[in-house]
Design an enzyme around this catalytic site. Sequence first.
Site, PDB file in Angstrom:
ATOM      1  CE  LYS A   1      60.684 -29.567  -2.428  1.00  0.00           C
ATOM      2  NZ  LYS A   1      59.703 -29.226  -1.277  1.00  0.00           N
TER       3      LYS A   1
ATOM      4  CB  SER B   1      59.013 -35.787  -4.724  1.00  0.00           C
ATOM      5  OG  SER B   1      58.196 -36.775  -4.089  1.00  0.00           O
TER       6      SER B   1
ATOM      7  CG  HIS C   1      60.046 -31.784  -6.497  1.00  0.00           C
ATOM      8  ND1 HIS C   1      61.092 -31.592  -5.894  1.00  0.00           N
ATOM      9  CD2 HIS C   1      59.186 -32.416  -5.898  1.00  0.00           C
ATOM     10  CE1 HIS C   1      60.943 -32.471  -4.648  1.00  0.00           C
ATOM     11  NE2 HIS C   1      59.531 -32.692  -4.524  1.00  0.00           N
TER      12      HIS C   1
END
Length: 412
Positions: free
Chosen positions: A254, A195, A223
């Site tokens: 996300k 991250s 991610h």
Amino acid sequence: MSNSFKALTLVNQAITRLEEGLLKRSLRINEKACDVDAVVGDRALKTFCSNDYLGLANHPALVTALSDGAQKYGVGSGASHLISGHSRAHELLENQLARFQSAHIPNARALFFSTGYMANLTAITGLIGLANKGEAHIYSAALNHASLIDGVRLASSQHQALVTIFDHLDLASLEKDLSKDTSSLKLIVIDGVFSMDGDLAPLNSLLQLANQYDALLMVDDAHGFGVLGEKGHGILEYLDLHSERLIYIGTLGKAAGVSGAFICAADSFIEWLIQKGRPYIYTTATSPAIAHAVSKSLDLIEGIEGKTRRKHLDELIKLWNEEMVFSCWQKASSSSAIQPVIIGSNAHALQAAKLLDAAGYWIPAIRPPTVPEGKARLRITFSANHTVDDVKELIQTLQKIESSMLVEGVSL
């Protein structure tokens, strides 16, 4: 009556120390929906700090889906999943999530959570609970996210599991440790995309080690899910990995643009976590309206629009890597939407962030303990809603700010 007491004195002193170390953080209120344009106070800012990688957080189809879900299922779930809170919306979503990973995890089944933090705590503590106390060993990557670290700490405390921290860029020492390990259960825990650095974990090599030394491999793809792979299924698709040893964690707040997270693994592991995963058992189920909206997001991710958005995002990342050149600051080696600019000291990173804010950009300084001492940085992230001109203008602004700080004697 005294206006102060010991705990209040201690907390005020602790906050003062954070301020003195330039480590105190503060909240900023965005007046607009999540997108690449924000309004803070009365100022318009261009955001390059969100994890909304595909730009879906304010997508009209998801807004409609959330409303439709509330109309159909109501707002709250009313109870934990194992009491009466597991709705048809949750079931449909979990089946859809399992299908996303079914080509990579045989007999795949998914479990939906309100946050990625809770999913990681559940997975790690629940899986380690398969072994007798003192008979499990966790191998955790040094740069793992806080939720993984806390899950490892909790599992170690609860089950007396051994813990080894390893460098994901140097797997020789990890293999040496695994080769000597006689534990009944071995669990390798790692982020899929880191991250703060944006690099990808060497999962092909790690899966080989897991196969060779009889370990489970848990991947937090917070991610990567939605972004990586031809269909956006994540890092397992991107690297073409296949194994029943894989425990996959995906985040839905996300790239998916909504909220929540999930664990996907072989059916038996998921069944065990339903029975013994304390954060899952003792938490009220997420609103079914949220689950309904996430299902629509998955349709977008897998469809033509998702593919188009990923292609545009890749073009922006390529543009950045080709044209962003610094004199002193350091770019990380990243092919993901996370593109950190490492500046060094807390003071210098804060100054750069302040100058960016004055220029109309929202890019906070990231400081310890989130990153190592001396590695304070700007964590720049791209969204499919950014334009080519947005990125080019950011590059020009950053180059000007670096030059101005160097003139003032500010450097690494």
